[in-house]
Design an enzyme around this catalytic site. Structure first.
Site, mmCIF file in Angstrom:
data_model
loop_
_atom_site.group_PDB
_atom_site.id
_atom_site.type_symbol
_atom_site.label_atom_id
_atom_site.label_comp_id
_atom_site.label_asym_id
_atom_site.label_seq_id
_atom_site.Cartn_x
_atom_site.Cartn_y
_atom_site.Cartn_z
ATOM 1 N N THR A 38 73.577 51.579 -43.935
ATOM 2 C CA THR A 38 74.427 52.550 -43.036
ATOM 3 C C THR A 38 74.098 52.096 -41.189
ATOM 4 O O THR A 38 74.898 51.591 -41.222
ATOM 5 C CB THR A 38 74.228 54.167 -42.893
ATOM 6 O OG1 THR A 38 72.900 54.533 -43.077
ATOM 7 C CG2 THR A 38 75.152 54.597 -44.670
ATOM 8 N N LYS A 43 67.684 52.061 -49.052
ATOM 9 C CA LYS A 43 68.617 51.603 -47.425
ATOM 10 C C LYS A 43 68.424 53.640 -47.481
ATOM 11 O O LYS A 43 67.906 54.328 -48.127
ATOM 12 C CB LYS A 43 69.874 51.804 -47.683
ATOM 13 C CG LYS A 43 71.104 53.468 -48.218
ATOM 14 C CD LYS A 43 71.084 54.608 -47.721
ATOM 15 C CE LYS A 43 71.291 54.516 -46.010
ATOM 16 N NZ LYS A 43 71.708 55.855 -45.684
ATOM 17 N N THR A 55 67.660 60.385 -46.531
ATOM 18 C CA THR A 55 68.555 59.991 -46.974
ATOM 19 C C THR A 55 68.301 58.598 -47.454
ATOM 20 O O THR A 55 68.616 57.664 -46.528
ATOM 21 C CB THR A 55 69.631 59.783 -45.931
ATOM 22 O OG1 THR A 55 70.557 61.177 -45.859
ATOM 23 C CG2 THR A 55 71.440 58.914 -46.452
ATOM 24 N N GLU A 91 65.654 54.628 -37.319
ATOM 25 C CA GLU A 91 66.465 54.719 -36.454
ATOM 26 C C GLU A 91 65.416 54.682 -34.284
ATOM 27 O O GLU A 91 65.161 55.540 -34.807
ATOM 28 C CB GLU A 91 67.243 55.724 -36.370
ATOM 29 C CG GLU A 91 68.352 56.048 -37.180
ATOM 30 C CD GLU A 91 68.992 56.337 -37.425
ATOM 31 O OE1 GLU A 91 69.234 58.316 -36.942
ATOM 32 O OE2 GLU A 91 70.561 56.084 -38.292
ATOM 33 N N ASN A 151 71.475 58.822 -32.370
ATOM 34 C CA ASN A 151 71.895 59.698 -33.671
ATOM 35 C C ASN A 151 72.937 61.395 -32.879
ATOM 36 O O ASN A 151 73.565 62.220 -33.334
ATOM 37 C CB ASN A 151 70.538 60.930 -33.846
ATOM 38 C CG ASN A 151 69.892 59.919 -35.119
ATOM 39 O OD1 ASN A 151 70.409 60.374 -35.909
ATOM 40 N ND2 ASN A 151 69.199 60.001 -34.974
ATOM 41 N N THR A 183 77.035 60.993 -38.584
ATOM 42 C CA THR A 183 76.811 61.196 -39.843
ATOM 43 C C THR A 183 75.908 61.968 -40.632
ATOM 44 O O THR A 183 75.834 63.054 -40.414
ATOM 45 C CB THR A 183 75.282 60.034 -40.246
ATOM 46 O OG1 THR A 183 73.570 60.971 -38.868
ATOM 47 C CG2 THR A 183 75.045 58.813 -39.383
#
EC number: 2.3.1.35
Lengths: 385, 385
Positions: free
Chosen positions: B147, B170, B181, B261, B380, B385
């Site tokens: 993603t 992932k 996630t 991230e 974010n 998401t």
């Protein structure tokens, strides 16, 4: 209209030289009576600063003659020498007032782990004692306890029969579970015993300051004090008094919320339909601490999936497929799935309300938080606190 | 060197059209046997996506023929229709393989609360089935589950007697308590029954993927699967096999950590001297979730006061004045107070180690996290998401 609004109180705020920026950094609040009844609540962090340890001991007597506060150093994680510094500070106040150090509360805020420069602080205490006044002292004291606060926080209310409540507070980051790096002094000229003050203060803070959770971080120094001079000669009903103290604390909570470090949104998380108030608080805090959701609100994205994801990490009573979520009044999630059109949510205003209906009972609670912004990161990576 | 490194596996990764950016978004991993033994671990979030509910049911049989994965949509909070979509996806795989949907796992990742476009997904499943291969399929599959991951994550190990373990994963944000996630498929050509695979997988993830906590946010979709084909004809000792799976999971944990991230630091929080491993994990997680500390590390400020403040919020066994803290090897806090010169701490490298000695026992644990950056906030708040 700060802590000196009620009769019987004098205050001062002076430049001692603890702060690099040359601003006021020592505050003193004195209760001239006739009563000295007092109560306090403190951080629940198990790592507690020396002034917290000291002041909790002092308050066991239920009386306070004075509160001395400093910014520019938290005096936390400073060991036995740090505790001696707090004791010496209280003694300096006692000497200036010709009174007992055993009725002097001490509050500190600033960087953790560094000793206070006593050769700077103690002269500042003397200076503050010399400048005590009812006129300008209240505002100067509120100014002196600021750290990253952009504005001084004060509040004032008048009760039935003419008694007054005044207050000052500081706190801009680290606002969490239990009062956060928040120092707050509330004064009143009502005449109530320490036990009644304690009950009122605990009831008031439990639903206001204690439900402010800007970044989930709990301070080592949080202190909220309530001092009564009795100078108005009014004995209020306890219920009415508690409501008024709650109102003052709610006012300060709001001021702390909108001045939180780097925040661009003031978010109220209302949890309703909970099986218990504890469940509602737990769910509210979990949402308030979800960095992904806080980023989404910053980006004005009504991302209700992140709300559900946060609810799902708690042990509260709920069924995932019975949860409803509204953002600024639009029920974007119904029965755990997509609800009304998320494009109808207007997230441009500073105030954001997230309502979570757990469909599990009739209890409710509101937690206040902020969005997560690049400014918050900047302020807390560039500024050592 | 991905999931097709062990014998008996084929894979594919194709563009179905679920992702806006035109990248691969459907992956398929097929176990051609002779064994189909399998095990899985899942998110502990109580709000669980449809594919998690489905796959947990499927795994009760201890067998998997295939795993189908999609990015571009989490199929979480989608109610009964969402579960039917997952079922239909498994049926499409079964049809293509002329096998039973009851042995097909489904994993999804992406935005919560939105139905998957089945008219796009199902043709993609057919396309993936048609492209299954041992050669390029493994890497293509690893690419298709990304993603916000900037790189595909894969791992490979060889065990005694020549059996192999391959893996893909992932996950870039929302990495927390339980696997985040994170979708992860591990394959092996060793020959072990489902019960042994389950024990090995739980032991491995408990000390690796489960201790990655980048932002405290727990996903609705986390799934880690372990499939054994038995094609190598080797029956490894369970202890050796567990160690090798743990090694693979540690490798993936590291890859997920450094690609988190917006992160600029990879932080290992080593808690030692704890009264129990649970205490060590609790303290480590509390530190890992302290936004103020994460900002300080971003600013290369060895702010040990924020470490102690985070420790103090836990109920672990410790005395505040016996805690020691080292940052990158310098004991900046000794016995709860200031220790060695903080100016000696070099925080310029990407890797940061914070060691917390609770002086309360001999248990230990390491939690991995990242710093908090303006880039995290940007990614974010701009990306739903």
């Amino acid at each position: 209209m700060s802590v000196t609004a009620p009769q019987g109180f004098r205050a001062a705020g002076v430049v001692a030289g603890l702060k690099d920026n040359g601003g006021r950094d020592v505050a003193l609040v004195v209760n001239d009576g006739p009563s000295r009844a007092a109560a306090g609540v403190f951080t629940r962090n198990r790592v507690r600063a020396a002034p917290v340890e000291w002041t909790e001991q002092v308050l066991k007597g239920g009386r306070l003659r004075a509160v001395v506060l400093n910014s520019g150093g938290a005096n936390a994680c400073t060991g036995a020498p740090g505790f001696q510094d707090t004791h010496a500070t209280a003694e300096a106040v006692a000497e200036a007032l010709e009174d007992s150090a055993g009725e002097v509360a001490v509050c500190s805020t600033g960087l953790i782990g560094v000793r206070l420069p006593m050769e700077v602080l103690l002269p500042g205490v003397g200076k503050a004692a010399a400048e005590l006044s009812r006129g300008d002292g209240g505002l100067a004291a509120a100014d002196a306890i600021r750290t990253t606060d952009t504005v001084a926080k004060i509040a004032f209310r008048q009760g039935e029969g003419g008694y007054r409540i005044g207050a000052m507070a500081k706190g801009a980051g680290m606002l969490a579970p239990s009062l956060a790096t928040m120092l707050c002094v509330i004064t009143t000229d009502a005449d109530l015993p320490a036990e009644a003050l304690d009950r009122a203060l605990r009831a008031a803070t439990a639903v206001t300051l204690d439900r402010l959770d800007t970044d989930g971080c709990m301070s080592t120094n949080d202190t909220v004090l309530l001092l009564a001079s009795g100078a108005a000669g009014v004995v209020p009903g306890e219920e009415e008094f508690t409501a008024l103290v709650t109102d003052v604390c709610a006012d300060l909570t709001r001021q702390l919320l909108v001045d939180a470090e780097g925040a661009s949104k003031a978010i109220a998380i209302e949890v309703v339909g909970a099986a218990s108030e504890d469940d509602a608080v737990t769910v509210g805090r979990s949402i308030a601490r979800n960095d992904l959701l806080k980023c989404a609100i910053h980006g004005e994205d009504p991302n209700w999936g992140r709300v559900l994801s946060a609810v799902g990490t708690t042990d509260a009573v709920f069924e995932p497929d019975r949860i409803n979520v509204a953002i600024n009044g639009v029920w974007v999630c119904r029965n755990g799935s997509s609800g009304d059109d998320r494009d109808r949510v207007d997230l441009r205003p500073r105030d954001v309300t997230i309502t979570v209906d757990l469909s599990a009972g009739s209890a409710s609670a509101t937690i206040w938080t902020t969005d997560l912004t690049a400014e918050y990161v900047h302020e807390n990576s560039a500024y050592s606190t």
